[in-house]
Design an enzyme around this catalytic site. Structure first.
Site, PDB file in Angstrom:
ATOM      1  N   ASP A  37      -3.299   7.457  -3.485  1.00 47.27           N
ATOM      2  CA  ASP A  37      -3.128   6.291  -2.612  1.00 47.27           C
ATOM      3  C   ASP A  37      -3.537   5.048  -3.410  1.00 47.27           C
ATOM      4  O   ASP A  37      -4.593   5.045  -4.046  1.00 47.27           O
ATOM      5  CB  ASP A  37      -4.053   6.529  -1.399  1.00 47.27           C
ATOM      6  CG  ASP A  37      -3.932   5.498  -0.298  1.00 47.27           C
ATOM      7  OD1 ASP A  37      -3.209   4.513  -0.462  1.00 47.27           O
ATOM      8  OD2 ASP A  37      -4.596   5.702   0.743  1.00 47.27           O
ATOM      9  N   GLU A  91     -10.873   1.085  -1.101  1.00 49.24           N
ATOM     10  CA  GLU A  91      -9.945  -0.011  -0.809  1.00 49.24           C
ATOM     11  C   GLU A  91     -10.620  -1.197  -0.155  1.00 49.24           C
ATOM     12  O   GLU A  91     -10.613  -1.325   1.054  1.00 49.24           O
ATOM     13  CB  GLU A  91      -8.728   0.461  -0.016  1.00 49.24           C
ATOM     14  CG  GLU A  91      -8.965   1.358   1.163  1.00 49.24           C
ATOM     15  CD  GLU A  91      -7.639   1.806   1.807  1.00 49.24           C
ATOM     16  OE1 GLU A  91      -6.705   1.004   1.898  1.00 49.24           O
ATOM     17  OE2 GLU A  91      -7.566   2.975   2.224  1.00 49.24           O
ATOM     18  N   ASP A 104       0.869  -1.182   0.000  1.00 46.14           N
ATOM     19  CA  ASP A 104       0.000   0.000   0.000  1.00 46.14           C
ATOM     20  C   ASP A 104       0.902   1.226   0.000  1.00 46.14           C
ATOM     21  O   ASP A 104       1.776   1.354   0.859  1.00 46.14           O
ATOM     22  CB  ASP A 104      -0.898  -0.035   1.242  1.00 46.14           C
ATOM     23  CG  ASP A 104      -2.042   0.970   1.173  1.00 46.14           C
ATOM     24  OD1 ASP A 104      -1.898   1.997   0.477  1.00 46.14           O
ATOM     25  OD2 ASP A 104      -3.065   0.740   1.846  1.00 46.14           O
ATOM     26  N   HIS A 109      -6.337  10.534   5.566  1.00 47.47           N
ATOM     27  CA  HIS A 109      -7.670   9.963   5.812  1.00 47.47           C
ATOM     28  C   HIS A 109      -8.639  11.072   6.216  1.00 47.47           C
ATOM     29  O   HIS A 109      -8.646  11.516   7.346  1.00 47.47           O
ATOM     30  CB  HIS A 109      -7.621   8.883   6.904  1.00 47.47           C
ATOM     31  CG  HIS A 109      -7.199   7.549   6.369  1.00 47.47           C
ATOM     32  ND1 HIS A 109      -7.916   6.397   6.595  1.00 47.47           N
ATOM     33  CD2 HIS A 109      -6.143   7.191   5.602  1.00 47.47           C
ATOM     34  CE1 HIS A 109      -7.297   5.388   5.988  1.00 47.47           C
ATOM     35  NE2 HIS A 109      -6.226   5.846   5.387  1.00 47.47           N
ATOM     36  N   HIS A 144     -11.365   6.259   1.867  1.00 49.69           N
ATOM     37  CA  HIS A 144     -11.372   7.583   2.493  1.00 49.69           C
ATOM     38  C   HIS A 144     -11.143   8.692   1.487  1.00 49.69           C
ATOM     39  O   HIS A 144     -10.576   8.466   0.420  1.00 49.69           O
ATOM     40  CB  HIS A 144     -10.242   7.628   3.528  1.00 49.69           C
ATOM     41  CG  HIS A 144      -8.944   7.110   2.958  1.00 49.69           C
ATOM     42  ND1 HIS A 144      -8.068   7.915   2.293  1.00 49.69           N
ATOM     43  CD2 HIS A 144      -8.428   5.854   2.878  1.00 49.69           C
ATOM     44  CE1 HIS A 144      -7.051   7.183   1.845  1.00 49.69           C
ATOM     45  NE2 HIS A 144      -7.247   5.923   2.176  1.00 49.69           N
ATOM     46  N   GLU A 157      -6.638  -1.217  -4.141  1.00 49.81           N
ATOM     47  CA  GLU A 157      -6.995   0.188  -3.883  1.00 49.81           C
ATOM     48  C   GLU A 157      -6.615   1.089  -5.050  1.00 49.81           C
ATOM     49  O   GLU A 157      -5.543   0.949  -5.637  1.00 49.81           O
ATOM     50  CB  GLU A 157      -6.276   0.697  -2.626  1.00 49.81           C
ATOM     51  CG  GLU A 157      -6.560   2.166  -2.314  1.00 49.81           C
ATOM     52  CD  GLU A 157      -5.879   2.669  -1.055  1.00 49.81           C
ATOM     53  OE1 GLU A 157      -4.875   2.054  -0.647  1.00 49.81           O
ATOM     54  OE2 GLU A 157      -6.339   3.678  -0.501  1.00 49.81           O
TER      55      GLU A 157
END
Ligand code: CO
Length: 285
Positions: free
Chosen positions: A92, A184, A81, A159, A151, A271
């Site tokens: 992200d 995600e 990640d 986040h 998020h 994600e």
């Protein structure tokens, strides 16, 4: 603002494609984490958080320590990640690499993500994203991890609202054009919940209240540049456990303990970060 998100996303896409080839039995985890973080900088962004490398039943918040000797092994389910930002605007993304026989678990997370992105358009609720993810998980015979979420982002905040649940919820919010968020899905054959382990390698600054101890002040001045973004203990020149714990107890630092599936069953993750446009979501990672 959108351009910075997009550039951070392009960089991550490139780094993700490169790093996947490194995930083999025998490769050191520390080498992979340092590669990801170094490449993000080389390509013109900054890491938005330490590269997370979570194995098997560990779902999130794992990153190697300073002299970590661990290597990937045959059979591992490896989740990478990564986050990058330009002037605080974050992208992200995460991918699961299977070194064992978890083909369906990996396929499920990827399918759930893909289907969730397909249904997005201005006006629908974020709950519909979660509903799609949960439905796909059940179709594969698995569960989503209920207490991990996607998020939104705010400058230097990885986040932020909206929370993107991995299941149908009454707490959904209306999706609007221009929103940027990460979806995600985490998928498991276990209980579908994670809990904290004692191990912690990732922290962030949550308060600027003054501290007296010289060594604590040194740590805080060193991490000031990360602002409100998470950093790794191994990024510190002198990561003194006692001082860090004290800063956590005093509410100056937040700890991100390793999150592990409560039935110790393997967890997969996929994600992407998306931008909502008039006719749907555009993937920027
Ligand atoms: Co994320």
């Amino acid at each position: 603002m959108i351009e910075n998100h997009e550039r951070a996303g392009e960089i991550l896409k490139e780094v993700r494609e490169e790093v996947v080839k490194m995930i083999k039995p025998g490769t050191r985890m520390l080498e992979v984490a340092e590669f990801v973080e170094g490449r993000i900088i080389e390509l013109g962004a900054q890491p938005a958080f330490p590269c997370n490398i979570s194995l098997n039943e560990d779902a999130a918040h794992c990153t190697p320590s300073k002299n970590d000797q661990r290597v990937f092994r045959e059979g591992d389910l490896v989740k990478i990640d990564m986050g990058a930002h330009i002037e605080g605007y974050i992208a992200d993304t995460a991918i699961t690499v299977d070194l064992g026989d978890h083909v369906e678990l990996v396929e499920c997370a990827e399918t759930a993500l893909e289907k969730a992105i397909e249904i997005i358009e201005p006006g629908i609720s974020t709950s519909e994203i979660g509903e799609t993810i949960e439905k796909i998980a059940r179709e594969f015979g698995f569960k989503p991890v209920y207490n991990l979420t996607g998020h939104g982002f705010m400058p230097y905040l990885a986040h932020a609202p909206p929370t993107i649940y991995n299941y149908r919820t009454e707490r959904g919010v209306k999706i609007e054009e221009g929103m940027v968020f990460a979806i995600e899905p985490f998928i498991t054959g276990g209980a579908g919940r994670v809990s904290e382990r004692s191990e912690t390698e990732i922290y962030s600054v949550i308060s600027s209240k003054p501290v007296r101890m010289k060594m604590a002040r040194e740590i805080l001045s060193e991490v000031e540049k990360y602002r409100t973004l998470p950093f790794a203990k191994r990024w510190l020149s002198n990561p003194r456990e006692i001082i860090i714990s004290k800063l956590v107890r005093e509410g100056v630092l937040r700890a991100y303990p390793v999150l592990t599936e409560i039935k110790k069953e393997p967890v997969s993750q996929a994600e992407h970060t998306v931008i909502v446009e008039e006719d749907g979501a555009r993937i920027i990672t």
